[in-house]
Design an enzyme around this catalytic site. Structure first.
Site, PDB file in Angstrom:
ATOM      1  N   ASP A  35      38.420  22.013  18.535  1.00 35.06           N
ATOM      2  CA  ASP A  35      37.494  22.831  17.761  1.00 35.06           C
ATOM      3  C   ASP A  35      36.515  23.438  18.761  1.00 35.06           C
ATOM      4  O   ASP A  35      35.582  22.775  19.222  1.00 35.06           O
ATOM      5  CB  ASP A  35      36.769  21.958  16.721  1.00 35.06           C
ATOM      6  CG  ASP A  35      35.757  22.762  15.905  1.00 35.06           C
ATOM      7  OD1 ASP A  35      35.443  23.895  16.309  1.00 35.06           O
ATOM      8  OD2 ASP A  35      35.284  22.241  14.881  1.00 35.06           O
ATOM      9  N   LYS A  57      31.976  31.716  15.324  1.00 30.88           N
ATOM     10  CA  LYS A  57      30.674  32.071  15.916  1.00 30.88           C
ATOM     11  C   LYS A  57      30.750  33.302  16.842  1.00 30.88           C
ATOM     12  O   LYS A  57      30.892  34.411  16.350  1.00 30.88           O
ATOM     13  CB  LYS A  57      30.078  30.858  16.612  1.00 30.88           C
ATOM     14  CG  LYS A  57      29.837  29.701  15.579  1.00 30.88           C
ATOM     15  CD  LYS A  57      28.763  28.755  15.975  1.00 30.88           C
ATOM     16  CE  LYS A  57      28.705  27.569  15.027  1.00 30.88           C
ATOM     17  NZ  LYS A  57      27.448  27.328  14.380  1.00 30.88           N
ATOM     18  N   TYR A 114      31.588  17.621  14.183  1.00 29.27           N
ATOM     19  CA  TYR A 114      31.517  18.464  12.985  1.00 29.27           C
ATOM     20  C   TYR A 114      32.592  19.542  13.053  1.00 29.27           C
ATOM     21  O   TYR A 114      32.735  20.206  14.088  1.00 29.27           O
ATOM     22  CB  TYR A 114      30.125  19.110  12.900  1.00 29.27           C
ATOM     23  CG  TYR A 114      29.948  20.003  11.695  1.00 29.27           C
ATOM     24  CD1 TYR A 114      30.019  19.484  10.413  1.00 29.27           C
ATOM     25  CD2 TYR A 114      29.698  21.371  11.847  1.00 29.27           C
ATOM     26  CE1 TYR A 114      29.850  20.301   9.300  1.00 29.27           C
ATOM     27  CE2 TYR A 114      29.524  22.192  10.739  1.00 29.27           C
ATOM     28  CZ  TYR A 114      29.607  21.658   9.466  1.00 29.27           C
ATOM     29  OH  TYR A 114      29.445  22.467   8.376  1.00 29.27           O
TER      30      TYR A 114
HETATM   31  C1  LIG Z   1      32.170  22.765  16.062  1.00 31.25           C
HETATM   32  C2  LIG Z   1      32.079  23.441  14.726  1.00 31.25           C
HETATM   33  N1  LIG Z   1      33.156  23.495  13.943  1.00 31.25           N
HETATM   34  C3  LIG Z   1      33.133  24.120  12.757  1.00 31.25           C
HETATM   35  C4  LIG Z   1      31.998  24.733  12.289  1.00 31.25           C
HETATM   36  C5  LIG Z   1      31.997  25.416  10.964  1.00 31.25           C
HETATM   37  O1  LIG Z   1      31.890  26.802  11.128  1.00 31.25           O
HETATM   38  P1  LIG Z   1      31.337  27.691   9.919  1.00 31.25           P
HETATM   39  O2  LIG Z   1      29.909  27.330   9.735  1.00 31.25           O
HETATM   40  O3  LIG Z   1      31.550  29.111  10.385  1.00 31.25           O
HETATM   41  O4  LIG Z   1      32.174  27.347   8.738  1.00 31.25           O
HETATM   42  C6  LIG Z   1      30.842  24.693  13.066  1.00 31.25           C
HETATM   43  C7  LIG Z   1      29.578  25.281  12.580  1.00 31.25           C
HETATM   44  O5  LIG Z   1      28.516  25.036  13.054  1.00 31.25           O
HETATM   45  C8  LIG Z   1      30.877  24.037  14.320  1.00 31.25           C
HETATM   46  O6  LIG Z   1      29.797  23.957  15.101  1.00 31.25           O
END
Ligand SMILES: Cc1ncc(COP(=O)(O)O)c(C=O)c1O
Length: 447
Positions: free
Chosen positions: A252, A280, A152
């Site tokens: 990521d 986060k 994700y």
């Molecule tokens: C690995 C990862 N990338 C991207 C995101 C997206 O971040 P945001 O919810 O701040 O847009 C998340 C959110 O849970 C995530 O866990």
């Protein structure tokens, strides 16, 4: 209705009432789809440290922690103080101009995160990955993006592919198809996304080699969904094949950044990507996204000396670099740097993991606990789990039942998702958690 749901409804009547109101005003009664679960989400009204209280005055030990960011727990005094001080000293929430906290945070990241030579700030993780991918396209003059099945990267179009595809339409395991993860996704996104199988180095290499002329970037969660680790050598193989083919490697680390120590997964596993997306924890509990990486790539955003708009990567945002948020993030990093901070956070996770393993064994549940540092999940299967497909085959009904029973017994988790621990969790919290885990396992064994 299951026993777990019946108990849950009995415990949370005011949440049920509010959710009904909310659903008339907001689609699904929530502001992010992740916040919905059956029979209805719990509405919270206050929190402090490791505890969170709902609108029916039920107090829970919180292992959801806003889906990860709150590594120090709710309202850590150093973070609250930093926010107050920033507001009081500056007299405002935002400047809308450059300011020194941006330099301070960029310097911190430059020092802590191996690949972070230059940094840009945004307001969410989705922005961070979206911009990192756009820069990769500009830098390589190529179009396609490769991502891993089950990973994700936020709610934007380029990431909404094969996040949790139904297994019967996902194609062969070693050559996954690009499956839409959202209504409204243009077909050109699917046509320009290459999907890779996590923890299958040979197939990943083969697919990348096959698409190398078109691939701008490979993006990966180095630890999938924060809990599924890369197999030994997998990240190194990925680094080598991307480097050989001039493909930008993006880690990521929105989950792993500052949960796998101060240097993130890249330092932990000793593999340095070209770009990183963070979020986060680095916002100290306020909204943030950060992307950073090699100067040679990041410089493509700079408008200084641009010949035309299409000459440079466009990155902008009214709220980027919000000083209040950066003050909270910097205060968080200072607390995390203190000796013993990570040791405590990870120890709490170790204890909870052990209690789950013991309870599953005692109640003869075919389940396992996976994850390291302060992020983990339990999966109701005894098969070896190495990727999304293995996770998808586990018994999700039992998992959700177990999680709802945790909630019924005073432990707050987002059913079916990753558990997180914090510096604020105590030995007393652990004792209560062990009792909840035992009760939840016992109830789930009856299913
Ligand atoms: C690995 C990862 N990338 C991207 C995101 C997206 O971040 P945001 O919810 O701040 O847009 C998340 C959110 O849970 C995530 O866990």
């Amino acid at each position: 209705m299951s026993d777990a749901k019946t108990k849950f409804m009995k415990k949370t009547p005011t949440s049920a009432k509010l959710w009904k109101q909310s659903a008339k005003l907001m689609p699904g009664g929530i502001t992010a789809n992740i916040k919905y679960y059956e029979p209805h989400p719990v509405f919270m009204k206050k929190a402090k440290g490791s505890r969170i209280t709902d609108v029916d005055n039920n107090e829970y030990i919180d292992y959801c922690l806003c889906l990860g960011p709150l590594i120090l727990g709710h309202g850590h005094p150093a973070v609250v103080e930093a926010i107050k001080k920033q507001l009081a000293n500056s007299g405002t929430t935002m400047y809308g101009t450059p300011h020194e906290l941006e330099i301070k945070m960029a310097k911190e990241l430059n020092h802590l995160i191996p690949c972070a030579e230059m940094t840009r700030f945004a307001n969410s993780g989705l922005e961070a990955t979206m911009h990192a991918l756009r820069i990769a396209r500009a830098y390589t003059h190529r179009t396609k993006i490769a991502k891993f099945e089950g990973h994700y990267h936020g709610a934007h179009d380029y990431a909404a592919v094969s996040v949790n595809p139904p297994l019967d339409s996902a194609g062969p395991r070693n050559a996954p198809l690009a499956v839409s993860n959202s209504a409204g996704l243009p077909k050109f996104i699917l046509d320009n996304t290459v999907v890779l199988p996590f923890n299958d180095a040979a197939s990943t290499e083969r697919i990348i080699e096959k698409n190398k002329e078109d691939l701008a970037a490979v993006i990966i969660e180095p630890v999938a969904r924060g809990f599924l680790p890369p197999e030994k050598g997998f990240l190194k193989t990925l680094r080598t094949v991307t480097e050989e083919n001039n493909i930008v490697l993006v880690f990521d680390e929105i989950m792993t950044g500052f949960r796998f120590g101060l240097g993130g997964a890249q330092k932990h596993f000793g593999v340095t990507p070209d770009l990183v997306a963070l979020g986060k924890v680095v916002g100290g509990g306020l909204p943030i996204g950060v992307f950073a990486g090699k100067s040679e790539i990041m410089e493509h955003i700079s408008p200084v000396g641009a010949k035309s708009v299409s000459d440079r990567v466009f990155h902008s945002g009214t709220f980027n670099g919000c000083p209040t948020i950066l003050a909270a993030g910097l205060a968080t990093l200072e607390v995390l740097k203190k000796p013993g901070a990570y040791k405590h956070i990870d120890w709490i996770a170790d204890e909870v993991r052990k209690s789950m393993r013991d309870a599953f064994k005692d109640h003869r549940l075919n389940a396992q606990v996976i994850g390291q540092a302060s992020m983990f999940q339990c999966l109701f299967t005894t098969d070896k789990v190495k990727d999304y497909r293995d996770v998808a085959r586990a018994d999700s009904k039992k998992r959700v039942n177990f999680d709802l029973e945790l909630v019924n017994n005073g432990v707050y988790v987002r059913p079916g998702r990753t558990y997180y621990t914090s510096l604020a969790h105590t030995k007393a919290d652990l004792q209560k958690t062990f009792e909840a885990v035992e009760a939840a396992a016992k109830a789930t064994a009856k299913l």
